[in-house]
Motif scaffolding. Sequence first.
Motif, PDB file in Angstrom:
ATOM      1  N   ILE A  90     -18.760  42.700  37.416  1.00  0.00           N
ATOM      2  CA  ILE A  90     -19.033  44.137  37.426  1.00  0.00           C
ATOM      3  C   ILE A  90     -19.213  44.447  35.923  1.00  0.00           C
ATOM      4  O   ILE A  90     -20.247  45.420  35.697  1.00  0.00           O
ATOM      5  CB  ILE A  90     -17.925  44.805  38.058  1.00  0.00           C
ATOM      6  CG1 ILE A  90     -18.019  44.431  39.499  1.00  0.00           C
ATOM      7  CG2 ILE A  90     -18.035  46.375  37.825  1.00  0.00           C
ATOM      8  CD1 ILE A  90     -16.532  44.903  40.105  1.00  0.00           C
ATOM      9  N   LEU A  91     -18.260  43.939  34.891  1.00  0.00           N
ATOM     10  CA  LEU A  91     -18.227  44.472  33.525  1.00  0.00           C
ATOM     11  C   LEU A  91     -19.645  43.959  32.961  1.00  0.00           C
ATOM     12  O   LEU A  91     -20.112  44.576  31.989  1.00  0.00           O
ATOM     13  CB  LEU A  91     -17.002  44.038  32.903  1.00  0.00           C
ATOM     14  CG  LEU A  91     -15.733  44.792  33.239  1.00  0.00           C
ATOM     15  CD1 LEU A  91     -14.731  43.958  32.189  1.00  0.00           C
ATOM     16  CD2 LEU A  91     -15.994  46.186  33.057  1.00  0.00           C
ATOM     17  N   ASN A  92     -20.268  43.028  33.521  1.00  0.00           N
ATOM     18  CA  ASN A  92     -21.693  42.687  32.889  1.00  0.00           C
ATOM     19  C   ASN A  92     -22.820  43.577  32.994  1.00  0.00           C
ATOM     20  O   ASN A  92     -23.474  43.839  32.372  1.00  0.00           O
ATOM     21  CB  ASN A  92     -21.872  41.055  33.316  1.00  0.00           C
ATOM     22  CG  ASN A  92     -21.374  39.985  32.700  1.00  0.00           C
ATOM     23  OD1 ASN A  92     -20.839  40.275  31.700  1.00  0.00           O
ATOM     24  ND2 ASN A  92     -21.177  38.783  33.435  1.00  0.00           N
ATOM     25  N   ILE A  93     -22.372  44.107  34.155  1.00  0.00           N
ATOM     26  CA  ILE A  93     -23.619  45.315  34.809  1.00  0.00           C
ATOM     27  C   ILE A  93     -23.185  46.660  34.149  1.00  0.00           C
ATOM     28  O   ILE A  93     -23.948  47.040  33.480  1.00  0.00           O
ATOM     29  CB  ILE A  93     -23.390  45.337  36.398  1.00  0.00           C
ATOM     30  CG1 ILE A  93     -23.445  44.065  36.996  1.00  0.00           C
ATOM     31  CG2 ILE A  93     -24.399  46.582  36.738  1.00  0.00           C
ATOM     32  CD1 ILE A  93     -23.429  44.069  38.492  1.00  0.00           C
ATOM     33  N   ASN A  94     -21.946  46.798  34.434  1.00  0.00           N
ATOM     34  CA  ASN A  94     -21.299  48.119  33.581  1.00  0.00           C
ATOM     35  C   ASN A  94     -20.197  48.018  32.808  1.00  0.00           C
ATOM     36  O   ASN A  94     -18.979  47.884  33.194  1.00  0.00           O
ATOM     37  CB  ASN A  94     -21.027  49.235  34.600  1.00  0.00           C
ATOM     38  CG  ASN A  94     -20.746  50.600  34.007  1.00  0.00           C
ATOM     39  OD1 ASN A  94     -20.777  50.830  32.898  1.00  0.00           O
ATOM     40  ND2 ASN A  94     -20.107  51.461  34.894  1.00  0.00           N
ATOM     41  N   PRO A  95     -20.220  47.822  31.350  1.00  0.00           N
ATOM     42  CA  PRO A  95     -19.126  47.351  30.492  1.00  0.00           C
ATOM     43  C   PRO A  95     -17.810  48.502  30.640  1.00  0.00           C
ATOM     44  O   PRO A  95     -16.926  48.427  30.354  1.00  0.00           O
ATOM     45  CB  PRO A  95     -19.431  47.218  29.171  1.00  0.00           C
ATOM     46  CG  PRO A  95     -21.128  47.280  29.337  1.00  0.00           C
ATOM     47  CD  PRO A  95     -21.401  47.832  30.615  1.00  0.00           C
TER      48      PRO A  95
ATOM     49  N   TYR B  41     -28.253  42.787  45.710  1.00  0.00           N
ATOM     50  CA  TYR B  41     -28.674  43.955  45.409  1.00  0.00           C
ATOM     51  C   TYR B  41     -28.920  43.952  43.808  1.00  0.00           C
ATOM     52  O   TYR B  41     -29.984  44.584  43.452  1.00  0.00           O
ATOM     53  CB  TYR B  41     -27.310  45.047  45.460  1.00  0.00           C
ATOM     54  CG  TYR B  41     -27.327  45.407  46.785  1.00  0.00           C
ATOM     55  CD1 TYR B  41     -28.256  46.555  47.438  1.00  0.00           C
ATOM     56  CD2 TYR B  41     -25.992  45.607  47.632  1.00  0.00           C
ATOM     57  CE1 TYR B  41     -28.219  46.990  48.529  1.00  0.00           C
ATOM     58  CE2 TYR B  41     -25.979  46.102  48.837  1.00  0.00           C
ATOM     59  CZ  TYR B  41     -26.912  46.969  49.265  1.00  0.00           C
ATOM     60  OH  TYR B  41     -26.958  47.415  50.593  1.00  0.00           O
ATOM     61  N   LEU B  42     -28.308  43.131  42.873  1.00  0.00           N
ATOM     62  CA  LEU B  42     -28.356  43.160  41.556  1.00  0.00           C
ATOM     63  C   LEU B  42     -30.010  42.391  41.413  1.00  0.00           C
ATOM     64  O   LEU B  42     -30.716  42.831  40.554  1.00  0.00           O
ATOM     65  CB  LEU B  42     -27.623  42.099  41.125  1.00  0.00           C
ATOM     66  CG  LEU B  42     -27.382  42.049  39.514  1.00  0.00           C
ATOM     67  CD1 LEU B  42     -26.946  43.581  39.074  1.00  0.00           C
ATOM     68  CD2 LEU B  42     -26.181  41.139  39.127  1.00  0.00           C
ATOM     69  N   LYS B  43     -30.197  41.247  42.034  1.00  0.00           N
ATOM     70  CA  LYS B  43     -31.533  40.846  42.206  1.00  0.00           C
ATOM     71  C   LYS B  43     -32.743  41.913  42.294  1.00  0.00           C
ATOM     72  O   LYS B  43     -33.707  41.886  41.670  1.00  0.00           O
ATOM     73  CB  LYS B  43     -31.606  39.701  43.215  1.00  0.00           C
ATOM     74  CG  LYS B  43     -32.531  38.710  42.955  1.00  0.00           C
ATOM     75  CD  LYS B  43     -32.526  37.493  43.818  1.00  0.00           C
ATOM     76  CE  LYS B  43     -33.344  36.280  43.538  1.00  0.00           C
ATOM     77  NZ  LYS B  43     -33.176  35.347  44.607  1.00  0.00           N
TER      78      LYS B  43
ATOM     79  N   ALA C 185     -24.937  46.960  43.960  1.00  0.00           N
ATOM     80  CA  ALA C 185     -24.125  45.841  43.521  1.00  0.00           C
ATOM     81  C   ALA C 185     -22.878  45.932  43.153  1.00  0.00           C
ATOM     82  O   ALA C 185     -21.916  45.207  43.493  1.00  0.00           O
ATOM     83  CB  ALA C 185     -24.998  45.274  42.351  1.00  0.00           C
ATOM     84  N   ILE C 186     -22.547  47.011  42.221  1.00  0.00           N
ATOM     85  CA  ILE C 186     -21.161  47.104  41.846  1.00  0.00           C
ATOM     86  C   ILE C 186     -20.402  47.513  43.033  1.00  0.00           C
ATOM     87  O   ILE C 186     -19.125  47.118  43.156  1.00  0.00           O
ATOM     88  CB  ILE C 186     -21.257  48.326  40.728  1.00  0.00           C
ATOM     89  CG1 ILE C 186     -21.838  47.832  39.340  1.00  0.00           C
ATOM     90  CG2 ILE C 186     -19.837  48.727  40.634  1.00  0.00           C
ATOM     91  CD1 ILE C 186     -21.962  48.844  38.306  1.00  0.00           C
TER      92      ILE C 186
END
Lengths: 274, 424
Positions: free
Chosen positions: B83-88, B47-49, B56-57
């Motif tokens: 997850i935090l890399n996507i949404n801190p 999903y992230l790709k 993705a989360i």
Amino acid sequence: MDYLEYYNLKEHPFSNVVDSRFYYSSRQLSDALVKLRYAVDTRKGLAVVIGDIGTGKTTLARRVLEELDEDKYEAALLVVVHASVSSEWLFRKFAIQLGVKDLKEDKVELLAQIYKRLYEIDDEGKKAVVMIDEVQMLNSKEIMEEFRGLLNMEAPEGKMLNFVFFGLPELEDVLSLDEPLKQRVAVKIRLKPFSEEDTRDYIKHRLRVAGCNKEIFTEEAIRRIYQYTQGIPRRINTVCDNTLLEGYLFKANLIDSETIKTVAVDLGLDTSVK
Amino acid sequence: MSDKSSIIKETQKYLARGQIDKAIAEWEKMIKEYPDGNIHNTLGDLYLKKGDKQNAIDSFHKAANFFLHEGFSLKALAIYKKILNINPADSEALFSLGELSQEKGLTTDAIKYYLAAAESLSIEGKKEKLIGVYDRVLSISPTNLPLRNKVAEIYSKEGLMSEASRQYFQIAMLYAEKEDTEKSIGYYQKVLDAQPLNREAILGINYLYERTGNLEKAIEQIKEAINLFPQDTDIHLRYAELNIMMGRLNEARECLRKVTELQPANTKVRRLLGDIYIKEGDRKKAWTEYLPVLDEMILDEGYDDAIKLLDSFKDIDPLETGKRLVSLYRQLGEQGQVANELISLGDVLTATGMQKEAFNCYKEALEITPNNESLSAKVAELEKELSKELGIDVSLKLNKIGAGITKKAEEVKKKKRKNRISYI
């Protein structure tokens, strides 16, 4: 050869028969003893011990009985084994245990005899203590009212007769059958299962009394025993007894957690394995 | 049921061709049949790709839950960091990282993550969850006053006044424990500013006034509290207590009378009445009042206090205090004290002409301390006296003294005990 010889034990350490030599004085039980002795010594009248199945009520009852010196206490333990007990029958048993001679048939006369005997006991400088185990089986308003009546007998120093009731949590409901009796409960003790630490000490204590001074159970095994038994002494005995047999059959000098798991599955205590 | 390896082959084919959506569809199909943390994780990566951050989360959360459930906390930790890399600001991931750090004993990290989670929850407006997170933070470091103060201020800012007051109250108590009276009073005052009818804070301040010796102020404040809480027995009792301290015994009695009207069987009334009698010098009456207090102490396992109280009234009622002390020490297993008390009790009984009872006390004490020569002599003397008086040889009856209980005697006792058990 059975497991006794294999583990160098003089006798079975985890029998569920009450044996005072195996009595394990946990903090909870010693506190309960202090409170019960105090209730009796200060003639409080009615004390109640409530606990789930296998938490040590009967053991405690026997211990109290043993601790009450016969020179100072006229004590008896009645164990209720069936539910259809009438108040007359109960009175007769009280009377016999308190030492009343030539029992009268008539209930009123019998009561007078009990009363007279209680006076004699008091005159002898003794305290009358009647302990009853499994009181929840006496599920009758009439009997509860009779208990209250007996508790009304008072001397200047306090109650002439001290009752200690032992029973399952349902005992609360049975006492509620007679609200004034419920209000007369001067001491109420709730027995809880052992903690993990108590479980460990309990197992070691019983093994020691049975003549074993080396470690038989690993720490992990003891932890498992606690998990499966939830610290209920009777269950601990059953699991440990079966485990020793299993250990002997598989010639295990040291019993590990896997053996406990096997036994727990056999006993239906581990439901994760179907 | 589809074959797992054939699905994997299919997805790899799609991925090689850059057909991410198709690959995702295959994995989604597989996860329904083979739910697993690793598959959720791969799905999250896909999903992230694709640039679908939300899905993705969600997939990463599912993966982390699986790993947590199976006890793989390190894997879960790594996923939450993804997850935090996507949404801190992902509050759920932050909270879980706090929990994992707490489990590993990394207190500072745990607090850091919890506070960040709280901040996110505050932005999201999830106030109920926010309280849970702060409770967790404070449970890690319950005596951290600046932290608690910060939490209280945040609550206040969020309009959660009762929560803020709860924290200010805790801070006041912590300062009181540290004996910083001034700060403690300040925080109690903050509680009262928000909740003027908070009786615990009123009583808290009241005890602090007493501690600083300001009894007049304490009385004045508690009088006002009585107007606020006319039915509150604790407040009346406190007023009585203060009056006793000030020597205003009649006023104290009046307060206690009110409490008795409200609550006829209040043991604290008996204790305070005892205190009044002590002040008036009537220790006999005080002892009578203290008796139920003593019972309560023993039943609450306050054995040391009970012993202290019994010791202090030995001169008033040596018989009763002695009996109770013997009973208590016996049960506490303090054999030396049992023997001492038995000897004292024996002396009291001898003085009141109760020779036989005294003899039993001495005899029992001698069983505990068989080498006590003076006691041994005392027993022998009394034995002689009683034998003469009763016309029987008491020594025969009591020949086990000092020699221990014989096996036979023990057997007889056991048999007797058995007779004391009956089945109905």
